[in-house]
Design an enzyme around this catalytic site. Sequence first.
Site, short mmCIF file in Angstrom:
data_model
loop_
_atom_site.label_atom_id
_atom_site.label_comp_id
_atom_site.label_asym_id
_atom_site.label_seq_id
_atom_site.Cartn_x
_atom_site.Cartn_y
_atom_site.Cartn_z
N ASP A 205 3.47 17.78 3.66
CA ASP A 205 2.23 17.28 3.07
C ASP A 205 2.31 15.76 2.92
OD1 ASP A 205 -0.27 18.14 1.64
OD2 ASP A 205 0.69 17.09 -0.02
N GLU A 272 0.84 3.90 18.34
CA GLU A 272 2.23 3.47 18.20
C GLU A 272 2.80 3.79 16.83
OE1 GLU A 272 3.46 -0.58 19.27
OE2 GLU A 272 1.93 -0.42 20.83
C1 GLC Z 1 -2.80 17.16 1.75
C2 GLC Z 1 -3.32 18.57 1.67
C3 GLC Z 1 -4.47 18.57 0.72
C4 GLC Z 1 -3.99 18.11 -0.63
C5 GLC Z 1 -3.33 16.75 -0.54
C6 GLC Z 1 -2.58 16.41 -1.77
O1 GLC Z 1 -3.70 16.30 2.33
O2 GLC Z 1 -3.63 19.04 2.93
O3 GLC Z 1 -5.06 19.83 0.64
O4 GLC Z 1 -5.07 18.04 -1.51
O5 GLC Z 1 -2.40 16.70 0.50
O6 GLC Z 1 -1.40 17.17 -1.86
#
Ligand code: GLC
Length: 521
Positions: A205, A272
């Site tokens: 994430d 890049e």
């Molecule tokens: C990412 C996830 C999203 C979340 C964010 C914060 O973008 O895909 O759903 O709200 O991170 O963790």
Amino acid sequence: MTTPTADWWREAVFYQVYIRSFADASSDGVGDLAGIRSRLPHLVDLGVDALWITPFYPSPMADHGYDVADPRDVEPTFGDLSGFDALLADAHAAGLKVTVDLVPNHSSDQHVWFQEALASAPGSPARARYFFRDGRGPDGSEPPNNWPSVFGGPTWTRVPDGQWYLHIFAPEQPDLDFANPEVVADLEETLHFWLRRGVDGFRIDVAHGMAKPDGLPDMAPAEDTGLFADDGPGDLRFDQDGVHAVHRRLRAVLDQYEDRMAVGECWVFDDERLAAYLRPDELHLAFNFRLLTADWEADSLRSAVQHSLAAVAPTPAPACWVLSNHDRPRHVTRYGGGELGTRRARAAALLQLALPGVAYVYNGDELGMPDVDLPDEALQDPIWERSGHTERGRDACRVPVPWSGDSPAYGFSTTPDTWLPMPAGWGPLTAEAQAADPGSMLSLYRSALALRRSSSAFTGEDVQWLPAPEGVLAFRRSGGLVCLVNLSGAPVPLPEGEVLLASEAVADSTLAADAAVWLQG
Ligand code: GLC
């Protein structure tokens, strides 16, 4: 069945399970691990290779699981650790790999570390795991810098002793400071925890967010907020050079295990700079969000494909294609909704699955799920509140998946009272109804995935663009697959070759508008 090889993920089709919305075995209206386990046969029949399960860790759910209170346990709403192990064992027995979401950039405000930080004095080691700073202005009542939060409002929240803490997302998601060795060590422990249990990899994430510039200077006012648009060069919240050191640490852990991988959520649109995340000692894959953000228009899709391929060309990684996910409007809706949107989504599926590399299918893509217009009172995304009710947020693309029957919850749950309401009239959209219809979206996905897996036409990492009428995308893979996508608005002649699959019936050697075809060239 996937044959385990060192690089099992290079051409894999991953299926994104948004856990709250996939299948609910506990009848509380929220999806769970046991629900996923019960629906594995659907994924096997569909023909995907691997799952990505969105966060299922203990969480107060301020951002539906992306606010993690303990990254090494299971949220009771979703099950428990033994339930996770059982799911993993069943998935592996069915030939499916399982990858889980890792949320390193921030924790929940209910994480023991943050609670400890709140209870500790400014300047204490407990505060040094996060970004606590004094405010600006004579009495420190102004935030330390001007950064906006991705979810609206400032990135800073003040605590009772007068200091402020940084949160790129919601206030319940304080950012962790990866310059602190303890933070990196804890992330490594989390990786080992899940790797030892047998997971095959991670989706990372906000993989472009885990480093902040020294001194946290103001950024040039940007219209975009990083998550929902291209990051501009002036966006200091993301894609700082220091993030690569974190990825190297992650990779070093993954490399201690066999056959494991990581894919990064990197909202980086410079080819890049994106390639830098895919150096041999960093991520195995990075989502390329250009298809997800491209209009249904030939030039824009061609450019999306070209940039995605150019970004990975200097790296060991294959491209990684995404049409929809839990953060963006679903592509059926983006392409116009209704019959037209569905027709285009069928063509887009053939485009995505013809391209070399990895494809991610978001749960419900295979059913052609559209976004749902939810009433104000049903909205749950923090964006809705944080924007002062000006942005509706992402709930529309997170409505539970319909499995069977004619009324809510369509086999998703035994209660019609699902966490986001499911609309009337979805009987024909259910997996059950579509499985019985050879002309359905589900049947198209099944055929496409079966062909992709079995035919040698899909080999080779190159895309050779073929001459084609205005508004038509046409390319050939070195294995012989020819893919044509007709965005010209009118029928076009089909080239020579045996038709392997088409998104609409092909007649008189023509391909209809908003349709795609696979040919053996
Ligand atoms: C990412 C996830 C999203 C979340 C964010 C914060 O973008 O895909 O759903 O709200 O991170 O963790």
